[in-house]
Scaffold this motif. Structure first.
Motif, PDB file in Angstrom:
ATOM      1  N   GLU A  13       0.815  -1.393  -0.111  1.00 49.56           N
ATOM      2  CA  GLU A  13      -0.019  -0.428  -0.286  1.00 49.56           C
ATOM      3  C   GLU A  13       0.699   0.845  -0.447  1.00 49.56           C
ATOM      4  OE1 GLU A  13      -3.307   2.280  -0.716  1.00 49.56           O
ATOM      5  OE2 GLU A  13      -2.930   0.013  -0.377  1.00 49.56           O
ATOM      6  N   SER A  14       2.087   1.010   0.677  1.00 52.26           N
ATOM      7  CA  SER A  14       2.959   2.446   0.654  1.00 52.26           C
ATOM      8  C   SER A  14       3.467   2.600  -0.442  1.00 52.26           C
ATOM      9  CB  SER A  14       4.036   2.468   1.271  1.00 52.26           C
ATOM     10  OG  SER A  14       3.441   1.787   2.848  1.00 52.26           O
ATOM     11  N   PHE A  15       3.655   1.089  -1.313  1.00 54.45           N
ATOM     12  CA  PHE A  15       4.317   1.924  -3.157  1.00 54.45           C
ATOM     13  C   PHE A  15       3.066   1.797  -3.766  1.00 54.45           C
ATOM     14  CE2 PHE A  15       8.104  -0.518  -1.265  1.00 54.45           C
ATOM     15  CZ  PHE A  15       8.583   0.171  -1.932  1.00 54.45           C
ATOM     16  N   ARG A  16       2.012   2.041  -3.580  1.00 49.41           N
ATOM     17  CA  ARG A  16       0.908   2.295  -4.089  1.00 49.41           C
ATOM     18  C   ARG A  16       0.627   3.361  -4.017  1.00 49.41           C
ATOM     19  NH1 ARG A  16      -2.866  -2.599  -2.562  1.00 49.41           N
ATOM     20  NH2 ARG A  16      -2.189  -4.034  -4.407  1.00 49.41           N
ATOM     21  N   GLU A  17       0.693   4.164  -2.691  1.00 46.20           N
ATOM     22  CA  GLU A  17       0.627   5.802  -2.146  1.00 46.20           C
ATOM     23  C   GLU A  17       1.641   6.762  -3.281  1.00 46.20           C
ATOM     24  OE1 GLU A  17      -2.082   7.022  -0.863  1.00 46.20           O
ATOM     25  OE2 GLU A  17      -2.726   5.793  -1.470  1.00 46.20           O
ATOM     26  N   ILE A  18       3.561   5.952  -3.260  1.00 42.72           N
ATOM     27  CA  ILE A  18       4.311   7.339  -4.024  1.00 42.72           C
ATOM     28  C   ILE A  18       3.895   6.773  -5.067  1.00 42.72           C
ATOM     29  CG2 ILE A  18       6.641   6.494  -4.342  1.00 42.72           C
ATOM     30  CD1 ILE A  18       7.044   4.950  -1.532  1.00 42.72           C
ATOM     31  N   ASP A  19       3.198   5.729  -5.461  1.00 39.76           N
ATOM     32  CA  ASP A  19       2.880   5.583  -6.840  1.00 39.76           C
ATOM     33  C   ASP A  19       2.019   7.105  -7.539  1.00 39.76           C
ATOM     34  OD1 ASP A  19       2.637   4.795  -9.828  1.00 39.76           O
ATOM     35  OD2 ASP A  19       0.891   4.487  -9.911  1.00 39.76           O
ATOM     36  N   ARG A  20       1.296   7.471  -6.718  1.00 42.17           N
ATOM     37  CA  ARG A  20      -0.371   8.937  -6.805  1.00 42.17           C
ATOM     38  C   ARG A  20       0.406   9.543  -6.232  1.00 42.17           C
ATOM     39  NH1 ARG A  20      -3.929   3.777  -3.313  1.00 42.17           N
ATOM     40  NH2 ARG A  20      -4.647   2.797  -4.677  1.00 42.17           N
ATOM     41  N   HIS A  21       1.073   9.870  -5.335  1.00 41.72           N
ATOM     42  CA  HIS A  21       1.568  10.765  -4.392  1.00 41.72           C
ATOM     43  C   HIS A  21       2.989  11.472  -4.522  1.00 41.72           C
ATOM     44  CE1 HIS A  21      -3.055  11.822  -3.847  1.00 41.72           C
ATOM     45  NE2 HIS A  21      -3.364  10.688  -3.206  1.00 41.72           N
ATOM     46  N   ARG A  22       3.586  10.798  -5.601  1.00 39.92           N
ATOM     47  CA  ARG A  22       5.330  11.100  -5.597  1.00 39.92           C
ATOM     48  C   ARG A  22       5.555  12.006  -4.542  1.00 39.92           C
ATOM     49  NH1 ARG A  22      10.194  12.269  -7.517  1.00 39.92           N
ATOM     50  NH2 ARG A  22       8.737  13.443  -9.808  1.00 39.92           N
TER      51      ARG A  22
END
Length: 210
Positions: free
Chosen positions: A102-111
């Motif tokens: 989930e953390s990597f998904r958030e980096i993808d969405r909100h880098r």
């Protein structure tokens, strides 16, 4: 983390086009991430967004309002994802894997928001307006430490694991990815998370005695 309270500037600008506001916030996030918050002016954001500086105030009353909405939006979405993971009743290893993914998904969405958070959060958290940053950090630490502690208790993770050291290692090595990750690159967030977890868990997964 409780949902962030809307500021007066957010309430007063609800009549503006949501799509246009998101576009401006995306531009502001990029400029903040690249130049730093203190070095960024409203005029610079307006120029990058194709607006006159005065026109930007139709949407936001200050650059502080923009930054608050960028960071609160990122954290609200992060915690929505984390809360789903925590409510799923997974074992500690599976919880850790899901939190990392989930953390990597958030980096993808909100880098850009992640990059701003890393650079600015400590200084901003001292201001009452940005107190939600400190609240989120405390909860973040609690969630990860409790997951690691459960893993040690269940013998999923090594019994000699230093919990705080492991937490800091996981936290820093996950979120530093915002400095190099580019959305739309050769690997999806899920693929990166799997590779990352395969390396990390070799170091902390419990191993049977020979």
């Amino acid at each position: 983390m409780p949902s962030s309270q809307k500021t007066s500037s957010q309430k007063s600008s609800q009549s503006a086009s949501p799509a246009r506001r998101r576009e401006i916030l995306g531009t502001a996030a990029r400029v903040f991430a690249e130049q730093g918050y203190n070095a960024t002016t409203v005029r610079k954001i307006a120029d990058e967004a194709g607006l006159l500086a005065g026109s930007l105030y139709y949407h936001f009353d200050s650059k502080e309002s923009m930054l608050e909405e960028i960071l609160s939006g990122f954290l609200d979405e992060l915690w929505a994802g984390y809360d789903e993971v925590l409510a799923a009743g997974l074992g500690p290893r599976e919880t850790l894997e899901a939190l990392v993914t989930e953390s990597f998904r958030e980096i993808d969405r909100h880098r850009d928001a992640v990059a701003i958070y890393q650079k600015e959060a400590r200084q901003l958290a001292a201001q009452p307006r940005f107190g939600f940053l400190a609240d989120s950090q405390r909860r973040f630490e609690q969630v990860w430490l409790e997951t690691l502690e459960r893993g040690v208790s269940n013998q999923d993770f090594r019994s000699d694991l230093d919990l705080r050291l492991a937490y800091r290692f996981l936290r820093d090595t996950v979120w530093v990815a915002a400095s190099w990750y580019r959305p739309g690159g050769g690997h999806s967030p899920e693929q990166i998370a799997r590779q990352y977890l395969s390396m990390v868990l070799e170091g902390i997964a419990a191993q049977p005695l020979p």
